[in-house]
Design a protein around this motif. Sequence first.
Motif, PDB file in Angstrom:
ATOM      1  N   MET A 126      -2.251  -7.833   4.892  1.00  0.00           N
ATOM      2  CA  MET A 126      -1.180  -6.864   5.030  1.00  0.00           C
ATOM      3  C   MET A 126      -1.169  -5.922   3.839  1.00  0.00           C
ATOM      4  O   MET A 126      -1.630  -6.272   2.742  1.00  0.00           O
ATOM      5  CB  MET A 126       0.177  -7.549   5.170  1.00  0.00           C
ATOM      6  CG  MET A 126       0.602  -8.376   3.963  1.00  0.00           C
ATOM      7  SD  MET A 126       2.200  -9.198   4.213  1.00  0.00           S
ATOM      8  CE  MET A 126       3.294  -7.775   4.260  1.00  0.00           C
ATOM      9  N   PHE A 127      -0.683  -4.726   4.066  1.00  0.00           N
ATOM     10  CA  PHE A 127      -0.564  -3.716   3.017  1.00  0.00           C
ATOM     11  C   PHE A 127       0.713  -2.918   3.257  1.00  0.00           C
ATOM     12  O   PHE A 127       0.981  -2.522   4.380  1.00  0.00           O
ATOM     13  CB  PHE A 127      -1.766  -2.774   3.032  1.00  0.00           C
ATOM     14  CG  PHE A 127      -1.660  -1.651   2.033  1.00  0.00           C
ATOM     15  CD1 PHE A 127      -2.100  -1.816   0.741  1.00  0.00           C
ATOM     16  CD2 PHE A 127      -1.076  -0.438   2.393  1.00  0.00           C
ATOM     17  CE1 PHE A 127      -1.983  -0.788  -0.181  1.00  0.00           C
ATOM     18  CE2 PHE A 127      -0.952   0.586   1.474  1.00  0.00           C
ATOM     19  CZ  PHE A 127      -1.409   0.408   0.184  1.00  0.00           C
ATOM     20  N   PRO A 128       1.518  -2.692   2.200  1.00  0.00           N
ATOM     21  CA  PRO A 128       1.363  -3.261   0.862  1.00  0.00           C
ATOM     22  C   PRO A 128       1.729  -4.739   0.852  1.00  0.00           C
ATOM     23  O   PRO A 128       2.330  -5.230   1.804  1.00  0.00           O
ATOM     24  CB  PRO A 128       2.357  -2.436   0.040  1.00  0.00           C
ATOM     25  CG  PRO A 128       3.413  -2.035   1.016  1.00  0.00           C
ATOM     26  CD  PRO A 128       2.698  -1.816   2.320  1.00  0.00           C
ATOM     27  N   GLY A 129       1.369  -5.422  -0.212  1.00  0.00           N
ATOM     28  CA  GLY A 129       1.722  -6.821  -0.342  1.00  0.00           C
ATOM     29  C   GLY A 129       3.218  -6.989  -0.535  1.00  0.00           C
ATOM     30  O   GLY A 129       3.950  -6.038  -0.800  1.00  0.00           O
ATOM     31  N   ARG A 130       3.676  -8.189  -0.390  1.00  0.00           N
ATOM     32  CA  ARG A 130       5.103  -8.474  -0.522  1.00  0.00           C
ATOM     33  C   ARG A 130       5.600  -8.059  -1.908  1.00  0.00           C
ATOM     34  O   ARG A 130       5.022  -8.426  -2.923  1.00  0.00           O
ATOM     35  CB  ARG A 130       5.387  -9.959  -0.297  1.00  0.00           C
ATOM     36  CG  ARG A 130       5.052 -10.428   1.115  1.00  0.00           C
ATOM     37  CD  ARG A 130       5.540 -11.847   1.358  1.00  0.00           C
ATOM     38  NE  ARG A 130       5.109 -12.349   2.660  1.00  0.00           N
ATOM     39  CZ  ARG A 130       5.692 -12.079   3.816  1.00  0.00           C
ATOM     40  NH1 ARG A 130       6.745 -11.288   3.826  1.00  0.00           N
ATOM     41  NH2 ARG A 130       5.229 -12.585   4.944  1.00  0.00           N
ATOM     42  N   GLY A 131       6.679  -7.307  -1.916  1.00  0.00           N
ATOM     43  CA  GLY A 131       7.265  -6.863  -3.173  1.00  0.00           C
ATOM     44  C   GLY A 131       6.561  -5.692  -3.808  1.00  0.00           C
ATOM     45  O   GLY A 131       6.952  -5.246  -4.888  1.00  0.00           O
ATOM     46  N   GLN A 132       5.512  -5.161  -3.151  1.00  0.00           N
ATOM     47  CA  GLN A 132       4.756  -4.054  -3.712  1.00  0.00           C
ATOM     48  C   GLN A 132       5.219  -2.729  -3.108  1.00  0.00           C
ATOM     49  O   GLN A 132       5.593  -2.665  -1.937  1.00  0.00           O
ATOM     50  CB  GLN A 132       3.264  -4.247  -3.447  1.00  0.00           C
ATOM     51  CG  GLN A 132       2.691  -5.496  -4.090  1.00  0.00           C
ATOM     52  CD  GLN A 132       2.834  -5.477  -5.604  1.00  0.00           C
ATOM     53  OE1 GLN A 132       2.490  -4.488  -6.246  1.00  0.00           O
ATOM     54  NE2 GLN A 132       3.338  -6.570  -6.156  1.00  0.00           N
ATOM     55  N   PRO A 133       5.164  -1.649  -3.892  1.00  0.00           N
ATOM     56  CA  PRO A 133       5.577  -0.344  -3.369  1.00  0.00           C
ATOM     57  C   PRO A 133       4.519   0.245  -2.438  1.00  0.00           C
ATOM     58  O   PRO A 133       3.351  -0.145  -2.472  1.00  0.00           O
ATOM     59  CB  PRO A 133       5.729   0.507  -4.635  1.00  0.00           C
ATOM     60  CG  PRO A 133       4.765  -0.105  -5.605  1.00  0.00           C
ATOM     61  CD  PRO A 133       4.796  -1.582  -5.319  1.00  0.00           C
TER      62      PRO A 133
END
Length: 280
Positions: A126-133
């Motif tokens: 998945m993109f973005p990863g969890r917690g990533q902007p």
Amino acid sequence: MKINTSVFKHGLLAAAVCASVISAPAFAHRAWLLPQSTVLAGDEPMVTIDGAISNSIFIADYHALRSDGLEAHNNQGEQVELQNLHTGRFRTSFDLTLAEPGTYRIASASRGMTARWQNSDGSRGMFPGRGQPHNDAALSDAVPDDAENVQIGLMSRRIETFVTAGAPTQQTIAATGEGLEMVFHTHPNDLFNGETAQFQLMIDGEPASAAEVILIKDGARYRNQQGETEFTTDSEGRFEVQWTEPGMYWLEASYQDESAPAPATSRRGSYAVTLEVLPE
């Protein structure tokens, strides 16, 4: 991976989280900005605003709303400093001085592409990863060349509220033309019990027809149920609310369709606003 629109013809993005506003586990919860008052008087009044993600509306019991991305703008469209900003375990709080008369907009908004796929070993990516902007420019490199069942969606999320010093003004409440947002045919700081308010939802500047809307009044802790009222927008994205009780209200809308620009094949928007209904 080189992004090619033909890669994404086999499916739509089923679920995506706008990570620059909230983390993935909070998507099932409800995000809000709550001013202590929405209509103020006097010279340079100050208002305190709380932001949180919670199980019950306006009860900070899950997680603080992230402060990055939070902005306030005055009636001239100028960004205003958030004073005494503090993020604790359950809420983010800040003060706002209304140095100029008129309506101020306080919002956290984000927009970007998300992707999901299956790796060659059967695992999911998945993109973005969890917690990533979001970082649309990095999307192409993030998806492996041998990825299968690649699905790309365009996600927008806006959480906002409005406060007014003196008389309500129109400039700051205007729609931006990006993402899912509200057109206020009735000013958000001019709502009174016994009256009917007219609203319109727009997605990227176009009417969001058949969008789902829920409305919840404050005080849910003291009711056996949340007390949700549901609406569906008409072909022009319009709906109306007849106020039967004063208080603070949380309104949330969601919308999705298949009209996203390439390389996305679907778009999804969420919108939340806190409104105050005053006595007659």
